[in-house]
Design an enzyme around this catalytic site. Structure first.
Site, PDB file in Angstrom:
ATOM      1  N   LYS A   1    -105.488  48.410 -68.664  1.00  0.00           N
ATOM      2  CA  LYS A   1    -105.589  48.687 -70.101  1.00  0.00           C
ATOM      3  C   LYS A   1    -106.462  47.581 -70.690  1.00  0.00           C
ATOM      4  O   LYS A   1    -106.043  46.828 -71.577  1.00  0.00           O
ATOM      5  CB  LYS A   1    -104.161  48.694 -70.691  1.00  0.00           C
TER       6      LYS A   1
ATOM      7  N   ASP B   1    -103.850  54.979 -69.442  1.00  0.00           N
ATOM      8  CA  ASP B   1    -103.270  56.173 -70.092  1.00  0.00           C
ATOM      9  C   ASP B   1    -103.942  57.451 -69.598  1.00  0.00           C
ATOM     10  O   ASP B   1    -103.256  58.407 -69.234  1.00  0.00           O
ATOM     11  CB  ASP B   1    -103.266  56.077 -71.626  1.00  0.00           C
TER      12      ASP B   1
ATOM     13  N   ASP C   1     -95.471  50.558 -61.322  1.00  0.00           N
ATOM     14  CA  ASP C   1     -94.067  50.979 -61.301  1.00  0.00           C
ATOM     15  C   ASP C   1     -93.954  52.382 -61.903  1.00  0.00           C
ATOM     16  O   ASP C   1     -93.325  53.282 -61.328  1.00  0.00           O
ATOM     17  CB  ASP C   1     -93.262  49.966 -62.141  1.00  0.00           C
TER      18      ASP C   1
END
Ligand code: NAD
Length: 480
Positions: free
Chosen positions: A174, A207, A231
């Site tokens: 990100k 995302d 994760d």
């Protein structure tokens, strides 16, 4: 070939059944391994060892460096530590590897062509667990990303891709928001990828990357990412294949590596000989590639694929495309009789090499210079008007240092903030040298804090602002 010692734990619940089935397959296929059996899990917890691992188990792991582990039952309740987390942290198992492949039509899925591997950094990021409540309203978690930690996992991802004959590595971060932390990870990915021109690479913002995993996973091959993102996406990825019960995973460190099934100890079906040993068999295949026994690994994986496509299934996946329902022990025998066969409907695997040891590149340390300080203040007066804190705090200017700006939750509110910005009781106040381009001394910074305290402010913490070889080592405030 000399035999490689491997530490083996039969675990709890269905552990002993699936481990026996797995070892039967390994030995029948000619794996050159010698097992050293250790006891871990429920029985050990009951003896009062809170980690679930007795000293002999650690000694064995340190000596063999390879661990094939059946699932264990984690007792509920106080004082018990997760054995997996302890093993991962104690032995520095920095890479978590989770292959996610669909086995359609034998296992139902909306994404029959999925065949990707998630490689997740395992030691850093928000999982350092460094959290602080700093004011009445604000808490903080530290996200730590290191250059060596990032380089190690990224190099591992490329070496893994080479060993397993994979074509593409995608990095997910990100870095449009976390320009320093995720930016470092992305930058190192770009640097390292140049050393592997034969492998296609790309970067995705996490995302959109997650959306692609959920919607068109067949477009992805190997994914390398940070701890938290990994994760989350490894569970999404396993779920879209529909094959969670068949998956293996590996935790790899510089010294030791651990291989296991994704699923747990399934106490509800323990001892019934109906468990599916596939997850552990697939983990054992990864172990064989890791220790360089790639021919045996390939032979087992292809025999297993052939068994699945022949419709020989344990009860958990028995369905309309199955031919025969078998016991756990029988399933192993069916894999063994197919050891020289290739699958014809499911894609056969071709492994290229063992995974090489990861060596970090030497680099010159950057020149670090102190160019400012962020002072974090807990302030809840005057209706939290930014001009009020800013004008009062500016009285601490002097000795070559001045207040440059104040942000609240990252947004600049002083000077010239917007009246609409909502302010909490947590203020980040940036002080810089009066003369542009000058540097500061630690003593100037200490004296500044004394002046701020004398004005009656409550300092929560400070962060020094540095440049490294002239490059900013801190982010700018929104609107700075
Ligand atoms: P689980 O994965 O053990 O079981 C979930 C469901 O899947 C159960 O219905 C079970 O019968 C079924 N199942 C699981 N593996 C199967 C297999 N190989 N073949 C056929 N069916 C299978 O998850 P859970 O019930 O949440 O956990 C049980 C225990 O396992 C808990 O004590 C948990 O802490 C532990 N656990 C251990 C590990 C590990 O050692 N790595 C991982 C997850 C859970």
């Amino acid at each position: 070939m000399s035999k490689r010692k491997v530490t083996v734990a039969y675990g709890d619940g269905i552990g002993p059944e699936i481990m026996q089935a797995t070892l039967d397959v390994l030995f029948a296929a000619g794996a050159q391994i010698e097992t050293e059996v250790i006891e871990i899990g429920e029985k050990v917890y009951k003896k009062g060892i809170s980690s679930g691992m007795p000293q002999e188990a650690w000694d064995s792991l340190r000596s063999t460096k390879v661990f094939l582990k059946a699932p264990i039952t984690t007792p509920q309740g106080g004082g018990v530590k997760s054995l997996n987390v302890t093993t991962r942290k104690t032995l520095g198992l920095y890479a978590n590897v989770r292959p996610c492949r669909s086995f359609f039509p034998y296992v139902e899925t909306n994404h029959p062509l999925t065949d990707m591997v998630i490689i997740r950094e395992n030691e850093e990021d928000l999982y350092a667990g460094i959290e602080h409540r700093q004011t009445d309203e604000v808490v903080q978690t530290l996200k730590l990303i290191s250059r060596p930690g990032s380089e190690k996992i990224i190099r591992f991802a490329f070496e893994y891709a080479k060993a397993y004959g994979r074509k593409k590595v995608t990095c997910m971060t990100k870095d449009n928001i976390m320009k320093l932390a995720d930016g470092t990870f992305h930058k190192i990915f770009d640097e390292v990828s140049k050393e592997y021109p034969e492998i296609e690479t790309n970067h995705m913002i996490i995302d959109i990357g997650s959306a692609i995993i959920a919607d068109s996973p067949h477009k992805l091959d190997v994914i390398v990412t940070e701890n938290l993102y990994g994760d989350i996406i490894s569970d999404i990825a396993a779920q879209v294949t529909g094959s969670v019960g068949l998956g293996g995973s590996a935790n790899i460190g510089s010294e030791v590596a651990m291989f296991e099934a994704i699923h747990g100890s399934a106490p509800d079906i323990a001892g019934l000989d109906i468990a599916n040993p596939s997850g552990l068999i697939n983990a054992a295949v990864m172990m064989l590639v890791h220790i360089g026994q790639i021919d045996v690994a390939e032979k087992i994986q292809n025999a297993w694929l052939k068994t699945i496509e022949d419709g020989i299934h344990t009860s958990d996946i028995y369905g309309k495309d199955s031919d025969r329902k078998v016991w756990c022990s029988e399933f192993a025998k069916e894999v063994i009789v197919r050891l020289d066969k290739q699958p014809s409907k499911l894609r056969a695997v071709k492994f290229e090499a063992g995974v090489k040891d990861i060596k970090l590149k030497e680099r010159k340390k950057a020149k670090k210079e102190l160019v400012g300080i962020d002072v974090f203040i807990d302030w809840d007066e005057d209706g939290r008007k930014p001009n009020s804190i800013g004008d009062h705090l500016s009285k601490s200017n002097g000795d070559g240092i001045k207040l440059k700006m104040i942000t609240n939750r990252g947004v600049k509110v002083y000077p010239e903030g917007m009246p609409e910005t909502f302010c909490t009781d947590h203020w980040r106040c940036r002080f810089v040298p009066e003369t542009q381009g000058a540097t500061l001394t630690p003593l100037q910074i200490m004296d500044l804090q004394k002046r701020i305290l004398d004005l009656g402010f409550d300092i929560i913490k400070t962060e020094n602002l540095y440049t490294f070889d002239g490059e900013l080592g801190y982010s700018l405030g929104q609107g700075e």
